[in-house]
Design a protein around this motif. Sequence first.
Motif, PDB file in Angstrom:
ATOM      1  N   GLU A   8      67.155 -49.848 -53.683  1.00 39.52           N
ATOM      2  CA  GLU A   8      68.098 -49.149 -52.802  1.00 39.52           C
ATOM      3  C   GLU A   8      68.626 -47.889 -53.474  1.00 39.52           C
ATOM      4  O   GLU A   8      68.784 -46.856 -52.828  1.00 39.52           O
ATOM      5  N   SER A   9      68.899 -47.954 -54.769  1.00 36.98           N
ATOM      6  CA  SER A   9      69.408 -46.767 -55.469  1.00 36.98           C
ATOM      7  C   SER A   9      68.351 -45.673 -55.517  1.00 36.98           C
ATOM      8  O   SER A   9      68.677 -44.487 -55.388  1.00 36.98           O
ATOM      9  N   LEU A  10      67.086 -46.032 -55.659  1.00 39.63           N
ATOM     10  CA  LEU A  10      66.022 -45.030 -55.631  1.00 39.63           C
ATOM     11  C   LEU A  10      65.925 -44.377 -54.262  1.00 39.63           C
ATOM     12  O   LEU A  10      65.746 -43.163 -54.150  1.00 39.63           O
ATOM     13  N   ALA A  11      66.072 -45.168 -53.211  1.00 38.15           N
ATOM     14  CA  ALA A  11      66.035 -44.616 -51.849  1.00 38.15           C
ATOM     15  C   ALA A  11      67.205 -43.671 -51.617  1.00 38.15           C
ATOM     16  O   ALA A  11      67.049 -42.623 -50.965  1.00 38.15           O
ATOM     17  N   ILE A  12      68.365 -43.987 -52.147  1.00 44.18           N
ATOM     18  CA  ILE A  12      69.535 -43.116 -51.997  1.00 44.18           C
ATOM     19  C   ILE A  12      69.311 -41.793 -52.730  1.00 44.18           C
ATOM     20  O   ILE A  12      69.643 -40.722 -52.211  1.00 44.18           O
ATOM     21  N   LEU A  13      68.735 -41.861 -53.929  1.00 50.51           N
ATOM     22  CA  LEU A  13      68.456 -40.631 -54.675  1.00 50.51           C
ATOM     23  C   LEU A  13      67.443 -39.758 -53.949  1.00 50.51           C
ATOM     24  O   LEU A  13      67.606 -38.530 -53.864  1.00 50.51           O
ATOM     25  N   GLU A  14      66.380 -40.372 -53.427  1.00 53.96           N
ATOM     26  CA  GLU A  14      65.385 -39.611 -52.660  1.00 53.96           C
ATOM     27  C   GLU A  14      66.028 -38.955 -51.443  1.00 53.96           C
ATOM     28  O   GLU A  14      65.746 -37.799 -51.134  1.00 53.96           O
ATOM     29  N   GLU A  15      66.895 -39.666 -50.774  1.00 55.69           N
ATOM     30  CA  GLU A  15      67.562 -39.130 -49.589  1.00 55.69           C
ATOM     31  C   GLU A  15      68.468 -37.961 -49.960  1.00 55.69           C
ATOM     32  O   GLU A  15      68.575 -36.985 -49.209  1.00 55.69           O
ATOM     33  N   ALA A  16      69.127 -38.016 -51.112  1.00 52.87           N
ATOM     34  CA  ALA A  16      69.978 -36.904 -51.552  1.00 52.87           C
ATOM     35  C   ALA A  16      69.152 -35.650 -51.792  1.00 52.87           C
ATOM     36  O   ALA A  16      69.549 -34.546 -51.383  1.00 52.87           O
ATOM     37  N   VAL A  17      68.001 -35.798 -52.435  1.00 53.88           N
ATOM     38  CA  VAL A  17      67.119 -34.643 -52.667  1.00 53.88           C
ATOM     39  C   VAL A  17      66.598 -34.113 -51.330  1.00 53.88           C
ATOM     40  O   VAL A  17      66.584 -32.899 -51.089  1.00 53.88           O
ATOM     41  N   ARG A  18      66.209 -35.015 -50.448  1.00 54.27           N
ATOM     42  CA  ARG A  18      65.685 -34.622 -49.135  1.00 54.27           C
ATOM     43  C   ARG A  18      66.742 -33.863 -48.322  1.00 54.27           C
ATOM     44  O   ARG A  18      66.456 -32.830 -47.716  1.00 54.27           O
ATOM     45  N   ARG A  19      67.962 -34.340 -48.341  1.00 52.76           N
ATOM     46  CA  ARG A  19      69.030 -33.667 -47.584  1.00 52.76           C
ATOM     47  C   ARG A  19      69.318 -32.277 -48.136  1.00 52.76           C
ATOM     48  O   ARG A  19      69.555 -31.340 -47.374  1.00 52.76           O
ATOM     49  N   ALA A  20      69.307 -32.145 -49.459  1.00 52.20           N
ATOM     50  CA  ALA A  20      69.530 -30.828 -50.059  1.00 52.20           C
ATOM     51  C   ALA A  20      68.402 -29.873 -49.681  1.00 52.20           C
ATOM     52  O   ALA A  20      68.644 -28.697 -49.375  1.00 52.20           O
ATOM     53  N   ALA A  21      67.164 -30.365 -49.667  1.00 55.05           N
ATOM     54  CA  ALA A  21      66.023 -29.525 -49.284  1.00 55.05           C
ATOM     55  C   ALA A  21      66.125 -29.114 -47.815  1.00 55.05           C
ATOM     56  O   ALA A  21      65.855 -27.956 -47.460  1.00 55.05           O
ATOM     57  N   ILE A  22      66.539 -30.034 -46.968  1.00 58.73           N
ATOM     58  CA  ILE A  22      66.694 -29.713 -45.540  1.00 58.73           C
ATOM     59  C   ILE A  22      67.829 -28.720 -45.332  1.00 58.73           C
ATOM     60  O   ILE A  22      67.720 -27.803 -44.512  1.00 58.73           O
ATOM     61  N   GLN A  23      68.898 -28.874 -46.070  1.00 59.61           N
ATOM     62  CA  GLN A  23      70.005 -27.923 -45.969  1.00 59.61           C
ATOM     63  C   GLN A  23      69.537 -26.519 -46.376  1.00 59.61           C
ATOM     64  O   GLN A  23      69.871 -25.530 -45.724  1.00 59.61           O
ATOM     65  N   CYS A  24      68.754 -26.449 -47.427  1.00 61.32           N
ATOM     66  CA  CYS A  24      68.208 -25.167 -47.863  1.00 61.32           C
ATOM     67  C   CYS A  24      67.323 -24.568 -46.770  1.00 61.32           C
ATOM     68  O   CYS A  24      67.418 -23.385 -46.463  1.00 61.32           O
ATOM     69  N   TYR A  25      66.489 -25.391 -46.163  1.00 58.89           N
ATOM     70  CA  TYR A  25      65.612 -24.914 -45.096  1.00 58.89           C
ATOM     71  C   TYR A  25      66.422 -24.407 -43.907  1.00 58.89           C
ATOM     72  O   TYR A  25      66.107 -23.373 -43.314  1.00 58.89           O
ATOM     73  N   ALA A  26      67.481 -25.116 -43.572  1.00 61.29           N
ATOM     74  CA  ALA A  26      68.307 -24.729 -42.428  1.00 61.29           C
ATOM     75  C   ALA A  26      69.030 -23.405 -42.689  1.00 61.29           C
ATOM     76  O   ALA A  26      69.178 -22.585 -41.778  1.00 61.29           O
ATOM     77  N   LEU A  27      69.456 -23.191 -43.914  1.00 57.98           N
ATOM     78  CA  LEU A  27      70.215 -21.982 -44.220  1.00 57.98           C
ATOM     79  C   LEU A  27      69.342 -20.786 -44.585  1.00 57.98           C
ATOM     80  O   LEU A  27      69.688 -19.640 -44.285  1.00 57.98           O
TER      81      LEU A  27
END
Length: 101
Positions: free
Chosen positions: A36-55
């Motif tokens: 679960e902790s690995l999935a949370i870390l992956e999701e944090a990286v994914r969200r930051a990448a998506i935020q970068c793409y959006a901006l």
Amino acid sequence: MTILKDPRWISLLILLAVVLLVFAGMGDFWVGADSESLAILEEAVRRAAIQCYALEGSYPPDLDYLETHYGLIVNREAYFYHYEIIGANIMPQIRVLHRWQ
């Protein structure tokens, strides 16, 4: 009198069985919490990448860019971060794995 008829031995055997079950359950708990902790870390990286793409209109070139510009905090001593950019408009491959010491 046999050992199995003595109430003290029966109590001891029951206690031993309970302790063994608790330890077996704890192993399953830690494995589940770990994945679960690995999935949370992956999701944090994914969200930051998506935020970068959006901006900015493109995905970041690497994790360093996300750390510098988007405040992503990575623990490279404890985890391997696989971040493979395929193209500016294609979601990168993101994977986080334990670094066993």
